[in-house]
Scaffold this motif. Structure first.
Motif, mmCIF file in Angstrom:
data_model
loop_
_atom_site.group_PDB
_atom_site.id
_atom_site.type_symbol
_atom_site.label_atom_id
_atom_site.label_comp_id
_atom_site.label_asym_id
_atom_site.label_seq_id
_atom_site.Cartn_x
_atom_site.Cartn_y
_atom_site.Cartn_z
ATOM 1 N N GLU A 65 11.578 -76.005 59.649
ATOM 2 C CA GLU A 65 11.043 -75.302 60.824
ATOM 3 C C GLU A 65 12.166 -74.562 61.559
ATOM 4 N N ALA A 66 13.322 -75.204 61.692
ATOM 5 C CA ALA A 66 14.459 -74.571 62.357
ATOM 6 C C ALA A 66 14.918 -73.332 61.586
ATOM 7 N N ARG A 67 14.913 -73.418 60.275
ATOM 8 C CA ARG A 67 15.296 -72.274 59.439
ATOM 9 C C ARG A 67 14.336 -71.113 59.657
ATOM 10 N N ASN A 68 13.050 -71.417 59.746
ATOM 11 C CA ASN A 68 12.051 -70.372 59.979
ATOM 12 C C ASN A 68 12.204 -69.724 61.348
ATOM 13 N N LEU A 69 12.784 -70.451 62.306
ATOM 14 C CA LEU A 69 13.023 -69.882 63.633
ATOM 15 C C LEU A 69 14.287 -69.040 63.684
ATOM 16 N N GLY A 70 15.096 -69.121 62.632
ATOM 17 C CA GLY A 70 16.303 -68.311 62.577
ATOM 18 C C GLY A 70 17.552 -68.975 63.121
ATOM 19 N N PRO A 72 21.192 -70.464 63.142
ATOM 20 C CA PRO A 72 22.349 -70.136 62.304
ATOM 21 C C PRO A 72 22.571 -71.202 61.231
ATOM 22 N N ARG A 73 23.174 -70.774 60.140
ATOM 23 C CA ARG A 73 23.390 -71.695 59.022
ATOM 24 C C ARG A 73 24.203 -72.918 59.412
ATOM 25 N N TRP A 74 25.197 -72.753 60.276
ATOM 26 C CA TRP A 74 26.025 -73.904 60.623
ATOM 27 C C TRP A 74 25.211 -74.961 61.370
ATOM 28 N N LYS A 75 24.220 -74.534 62.155
ATOM 29 C CA LYS A 75 23.359 -75.505 62.839
ATOM 30 C C LYS A 75 22.433 -76.199 61.835
ATOM 31 N N LEU A 76 21.955 -75.436 60.852
ATOM 32 C CA LEU A 76 21.120 -76.039 59.811
ATOM 33 C C LEU A 76 21.918 -77.046 58.999
ATOM 34 N N TRP A 77 23.161 -76.718 58.664
ATOM 35 C CA TRP A 77 24.014 -77.658 57.926
ATOM 36 C C TRP A 77 24.286 -78.908 58.749
ATOM 37 N N ARG A 78 24.476 -78.720 60.045
ATOM 38 C CA ARG A 78 24.699 -79.877 60.923
ATOM 39 C C ARG A 78 23.464 -80.777 60.947
ATOM 40 N N MET A 79 22.290 -80.171 61.007
ATOM 41 C CA MET A 79 21.041 -80.938 60.994
ATOM 42 C C MET A 79 20.892 -81.686 59.668
ATOM 43 N N THR A 107 16.490 -87.363 66.521
ATOM 44 C CA THR A 107 16.722 -87.078 67.932
ATOM 45 C C THR A 107 17.883 -86.107 68.078
ATOM 46 N N ARG A 108 18.936 -86.308 67.295
ATOM 47 C CA ARG A 108 20.073 -85.385 67.313
ATOM 48 C C ARG A 108 19.632 -83.986 66.882
ATOM 49 N N ASN A 109 18.804 -83.925 65.846
ATOM 50 C CA ASN A 109 18.339 -82.632 65.360
ATOM 51 C C ASN A 109 17.426 -81.946 66.377
ATOM 52 N N LEU A 110 16.620 -82.728 67.076
ATOM 53 C CA LEU A 110 15.763 -82.158 68.113
ATOM 54 C C LEU A 110 16.616 -81.555 69.228
ATOM 55 N N LYS A 111 17.718 -82.197 69.577
ATOM 56 C CA LYS A 111 18.607 -81.657 70.608
ATOM 57 C C LYS A 111 19.189 -80.318 70.172
ATOM 58 N N ILE A 112 19.558 -80.206 68.895
ATOM 59 C CA ILE A 112 20.091 -78.943 68.371
ATOM 60 C C ILE A 112 19.020 -77.860 68.461
ATOM 61 N N LEU A 113 17.810 -78.189 68.048
ATOM 62 C CA LEU A 113 16.711 -77.222 68.077
ATOM 63 C C LEU A 113 16.362 -76.829 69.508
ATOM 64 N N ARG A 114 16.299 -77.802 70.408
ATOM 65 C CA ARG A 114 15.979 -77.500 71.805
ATOM 66 C C ARG A 114 17.022 -76.580 72.435
ATOM 67 N N ALA A 115 18.299 -76.845 72.165
ATOM 68 C CA ALA A 115 19.361 -76.004 72.721
ATOM 69 C C ALA A 115 19.210 -74.561 72.238
ATOM 70 N N HIS A 116 18.893 -74.397 70.963
ATOM 71 C CA HIS A 116 18.702 -73.046 70.421
ATOM 72 C C HIS A 116 17.491 -72.374 71.063
ATOM 73 N N LEU A 117 16.385 -73.094 71.147
ATOM 74 C CA LEU A 117 15.175 -72.512 71.733
ATOM 75 C C LEU A 117 15.363 -72.177 73.207
ATOM 76 N N ASP A 118 16.034 -73.049 73.949
ATOM 77 C CA ASP A 118 16.252 -72.789 75.372
ATOM 78 C C ASP A 118 17.100 -71.541 75.589
ATOM 79 N N LYS A 119 18.022 -71.280 74.664
ATOM 80 C CA LYS A 119 18.906 -70.120 74.791
ATOM 81 C C LYS A 119 18.239 -68.840 74.281
ATOM 82 N N HIS A 120 17.600 -68.912 73.125
ATOM 83 C CA HIS A 120 17.093 -67.708 72.472
ATOM 84 C C HIS A 120 15.604 -67.448 72.692
ATOM 85 N N HIS A 121 14.872 -68.454 73.072
ATOM 86 C CA HIS A 121 13.429 -68.317 73.315
ATOM 87 C C HIS A 121 13.074 -69.065 74.609
#
Length: 129
Positions: A65-70, A72-79, A107-121
């Motif tokens: 789902e995170a990949r489909n939202l765009g 960055p690769r480094w965040k996907l690798w971290r997840m 929970t860690r991955n949700l934090k990464i996704l939330r941070a991205h969404l809060d910034k970009h969406h």
């Protein structure tokens, strides 16, 4: 946990689905007396290999789902690294079960996704209160 999940591909719908997945995998059941919440990740981890593989696949859904939202690769690798650590150490008998309770990769991955969404969406932001 009978909330209806949205099927859309918009960021707000994705956020709600990943939050529901994190709740199921990490915080679904309260342990009486300890006031600690565990989820399917810790419970299924009791079943050798199969439980860890199933919960890892469920965790990878959030990465997809995170990949489909765009993201960055480094965040996907971290997840994926969070899920890999959880799966590898969680596969160790007994010690891995305790690790599953303490290390919450979803929970860690949700934090990464939330941070991205809060910034970009920012329109997908949910005000919690």
């Amino acid at each position: 946990m009978t909330a209806e999940l949205p099927l859309g591909t918009d960021p707000a719908s994705v956020r709600r689905r990943v939050e529901a997945l994190e709740l199921l995998l990490e915080r679904a059941v309260r342990i009486p007396g300890l006031n600690r919440r565990i989820g399917l990740d810790a419970i299924a981890g009791v079943v050798p290999v199969l439980g860890d593989v199933v919960t890892a696949a469920m965790g990878l859904y959030a990465v997809w789902e995170a990949r489909n939202l765009g993201l960055p690769r480094w965040k996907l690798w971290r997840m994926m690294g969070n899920i890999g650590i959880d799966t590898a150490i969680g596969a160790v008998p007994l010690a891995g079960d305790l690790f599953d309770v303490l290390y919450r990769s979803n929970t860690r991955n949700l934090k990464i996704l939330r941070a991205h969404l809060d910034k970009h969406h920012p329109s997908a932001r949910v005000i919690e209160g």
